[in-house]
Design an enzyme around this catalytic site. Structure first.
Site, PDB file in Angstrom:
ATOM      1  N   ARG A  65      -3.367   3.220  -0.254  1.00 41.38           N
ATOM      2  CA  ARG A  65      -4.722   3.813  -0.269  1.00 41.38           C
ATOM      3  C   ARG A  65      -5.482   3.458   1.008  1.00 41.38           C
ATOM      4  O   ARG A  65      -6.123   4.310   1.633  1.00 41.38           O
ATOM      5  CB  ARG A  65      -5.444   3.279  -1.508  1.00 41.38           C
ATOM      6  CG  ARG A  65      -6.890   3.664  -1.651  1.00 41.38           C
ATOM      7  CD  ARG A  65      -7.359   3.071  -2.967  1.00 41.38           C
ATOM      8  NE  ARG A  65      -8.767   3.284  -3.244  1.00 41.38           N
ATOM      9  CZ  ARG A  65      -9.723   2.445  -2.873  1.00 41.38           C
ATOM     10  NH1 ARG A  65      -9.429   1.376  -2.176  1.00 41.38           N
ATOM     11  NH2 ARG A  65     -10.975   2.700  -3.199  1.00 41.38           N
ATOM     12  N   ASP A 100       8.515 -12.046  -3.506  1.00 45.65           N
ATOM     13  CA  ASP A 100       9.306 -13.260  -3.252  1.00 45.65           C
ATOM     14  C   ASP A 100       8.664 -14.204  -2.233  1.00 45.65           C
ATOM     15  O   ASP A 100       9.052 -15.373  -2.153  1.00 45.65           O
ATOM     16  CB  ASP A 100      10.710 -12.875  -2.754  1.00 45.65           C
ATOM     17  CG  ASP A 100      11.436 -11.985  -3.750  1.00 45.65           C
ATOM     18  OD1 ASP A 100      11.261 -12.215  -4.958  1.00 45.65           O
ATOM     19  OD2 ASP A 100      12.167 -11.076  -3.328  1.00 45.65           O
ATOM     20  N   ARG A 133      14.498 -14.503  -5.020  1.00 45.07           N
ATOM     21  CA  ARG A 133      15.735 -14.429  -4.231  1.00 45.07           C
ATOM     22  C   ARG A 133      16.082 -15.816  -3.699  1.00 45.07           C
ATOM     23  O   ARG A 133      16.086 -16.761  -4.434  1.00 45.07           O
ATOM     24  CB  ARG A 133      15.595 -13.392  -3.104  1.00 45.07           C
ATOM     25  CG  ARG A 133      15.440 -11.992  -3.654  1.00 45.07           C
ATOM     26  CD  ARG A 133      16.101 -10.994  -2.744  1.00 45.07           C
ATOM     27  NE  ARG A 133      15.169  -9.916  -2.450  1.00 45.07           N
ATOM     28  CZ  ARG A 133      15.441  -8.914  -1.665  1.00 45.07           C
ATOM     29  NH1 ARG A 133      16.581  -8.836  -1.039  1.00 45.07           N
ATOM     30  NH2 ARG A 133      14.571  -7.974  -1.475  1.00 45.07           N
TER      31      ARG A 133
HETATM   32  P1  ADP Z   1      12.945  -5.858   0.562  1.00 49.15           P
HETATM   33  O1  ADP Z   1      12.318  -5.032   1.620  1.00 49.15           O
HETATM   34  O2  ADP Z   1      12.111  -5.978  -0.672  1.00 49.15           O
HETATM   35  O3  ADP Z   1      13.461  -7.192   1.093  1.00 49.15           O
HETATM   36  P2  ADP Z   1      15.748  -4.887   0.520  1.00 49.15           P
HETATM   37  O4  ADP Z   1      16.329  -6.142   1.074  1.00 49.15           O
HETATM   38  O5  ADP Z   1      16.467  -4.244  -0.606  1.00 49.15           O
HETATM   39  O6  ADP Z   1      14.250  -5.062   0.020  1.00 49.15           O
HETATM   40  O7  ADP Z   1      15.661  -3.838   1.707  1.00 49.15           O
HETATM   41  C1  ADP Z   1      15.063  -2.580   1.501  1.00 49.15           C
HETATM   42  C2  ADP Z   1      15.729  -1.537   2.354  1.00 49.15           C
HETATM   43  O8  ADP Z   1      15.576  -1.857   3.750  1.00 49.15           O
HETATM   44  C3  ADP Z   1      17.234  -1.418   2.195  1.00 49.15           C
HETATM   45  O9  ADP Z   1      17.599  -0.674   1.045  1.00 49.15           O
HETATM   46  C4  ADP Z   1      17.604  -0.678   3.457  1.00 49.15           C
HETATM   47  O10 ADP Z   1      17.288   0.701   3.343  1.00 49.15           O
HETATM   48  C5  ADP Z   1      16.646  -1.293   4.476  1.00 49.15           C
HETATM   49  N1  ADP Z   1      17.362  -2.319   5.255  1.00 49.15           N
HETATM   50  C6  ADP Z   1      17.710  -3.556   4.852  1.00 49.15           C
HETATM   51  N2  ADP Z   1      18.414  -4.205   5.798  1.00 49.15           N
HETATM   52  C7  ADP Z   1      18.519  -3.338   6.842  1.00 49.15           C
HETATM   53  C8  ADP Z   1      19.143  -3.389   8.144  1.00 49.15           C
HETATM   54  N3  ADP Z   1      19.803  -4.475   8.550  1.00 49.15           N
HETATM   55  N4  ADP Z   1      19.017  -2.313   8.942  1.00 49.15           N
HETATM   56  C9  ADP Z   1      18.362  -1.214   8.546  1.00 49.15           C
HETATM   57  N5  ADP Z   1      17.780  -1.098   7.335  1.00 49.15           N
HETATM   58  C10 ADP Z   1      17.844  -2.125   6.502  1.00 49.15           C
END
Ligand code: ADP
Length: 326
Positions: free
Chosen positions: A24, A130, A174
């Site tokens: 928002r 987290d 995590r």
């Molecule tokens: P959070 O952002 O909550 O830590 P995740 O670790 O699942 O959640 O990451 C979310 C998304 O970010 C992943 O599903 C992927 O699309 C993207 N992502 C994660 N690591 C990479 C990376 N090394 N390079 C590019 N995109 C990434």
């Protein structure tokens, strides 16, 4: 400096209460600059599939009090591959988008940095329950998740007292023990088990037994999901070593219940401040940065100093926990 006329915003990774407030704020602050705003559905997955919709002042009304994210989120492992990110960049170009705001946690900001390194102006907003993201002392969603964990802990203590039981409560986070440590401190735990300070099952049993011998009616161990001995493993150990704890024990894993719920005032305000901070950063010509909260102020930190950098839990909090655990 590239002139911005149109931006896109997405939420990615684990949803966090307060994300809607950030959406928002990004939308309304951008509209106030007379920029157009597009919302991307389902995080990076929607960016690749070109699932975008215009956001207006009205379309983001009445969402601040809702948990989760109205834009949706998704895990998109394919985004780690450069050709997939190229497709996303092509879609952004076709939609004439000049800059992207990424609201999310560690993984999402890793993706944001990868896009920034391919030339896209990107600003990240620190959001994960987290609290494992460097560059922001506290992230959007942590406060709500902590309050939910505490409410559960308080309830479990009531029933534990009635039956003279010890409860093992596992909280999310995590690999980061922040949520567990804070929930343990605020919930009056006898012991907190976190990855940053591993504790043997025998030590957990010793602390619970000591509480039993002091005549307590209940005892509480708060365990981080990322600990070597998580709640399930501790539970199994206690069963094999029956009698070492004194109390009869029960285990509760809070899991995803911590993600839901109405965002607290703190998370709504943090979402608003960081969302506004993202637009302000773009207005100043900053890109490739994470907007976070440090020492009470909205700050920007280069994503290169955030991604892959472990977040340290304040050792003073460990010390406080060990004194108060007695
Ligand atoms: P959070 O952002 O909550 O830590 P995740 O670790 O699942 O959640 O990451 C979310 C998304 O970010 C992943 O599903 C992927 O699309 C993207 N992502 C994660 N690591 C990479 C990376 N090394 N390079 C590019 N995109 C990434």
């Amino acid at each position: 400096m590239r002139v911005i006329k149109r931006i896109a915003v997405l939420t990615s990774g684990g949803d966090a209460p307060g994300m809607n407030s950030a959406i928002r704020a990004v939308t309304r602050c951008a509209l106030a600059q007379e920029w157009d705003v597009l919302g991307v559905r389902r995080g990076y997955a929607g960016l690749v599939e070109d699932e975008v919709e215009p956001l207006t002042g009205r379309s983001v009304s009445n969402i601040m009090q809702c948990g989760g994210t109205v834009l949706g989120s998704a895990r998109c492992p394919e985004f780690e591959a450069e050709p997939t990110r190229r497709q996303a960049l092509r879609n952004l170009q076709q939609n004439r988008i000049d800059a992207l705001v990424v609201i999310g946690g560690n993984g999402s900001q890793t993706g944001a940095l990868a896009l920034a390194e391919m030339g896209l102006p990107v600003v990240g907003v620190a959001s994960t329950i987290d609290n494992d993201l460097a560059g922001s002392e506290v992230t959007i969603g942590v406060d709500t998740a902590l309050n939910i964990a505490l409410e559960a802990i308080d309830r479990l203590k009531t029933t534990a007292s009635s039956h003279q039981r010890a409860f093992l409560v596992e909280v999310m986070g995590r690999k980061c023990g922040y949520l567990a440590l804070m929930a343990g401190l605020a919930g009056g735990a006898e012991i907190v088990v976190i990855p940053e300070r591993e504790t043997s099952p025998a030590e957990v049993a010793r602390q619970l037994r000591a509480a039993y011998e002091r005549g307590k009616r209940h005892a509480l161990a708060v365990v981080a999901e990322g600990a070597l001995y998580d709640a399930a493993k501790l539970d199994a150990w206690f069963r094999e070593h029956a009698g070492q704890v004194g109390f009869d024990t029960r285990t509760t894993t809070l899991g995803h219940v911590q993600r839901g719920g109405t965002p607290t005032a703190f998370d709504r305000l943090l979402g608003a401040r960081l969302g506004a901070g993202a637009v302000a950063a773009l207005t100043r010509g900053e890109q490739g940065v994470l907007v976070g909260l440090n020492e009470g102020k909205v700050t920007t930190t280069p994503l290169t100093e955030v991604v892959g950098v472990p977040k340290i839990v304040d050792p003073e909090l460990f010390r406080l926990a060990s004194v108060l655990e007695k």
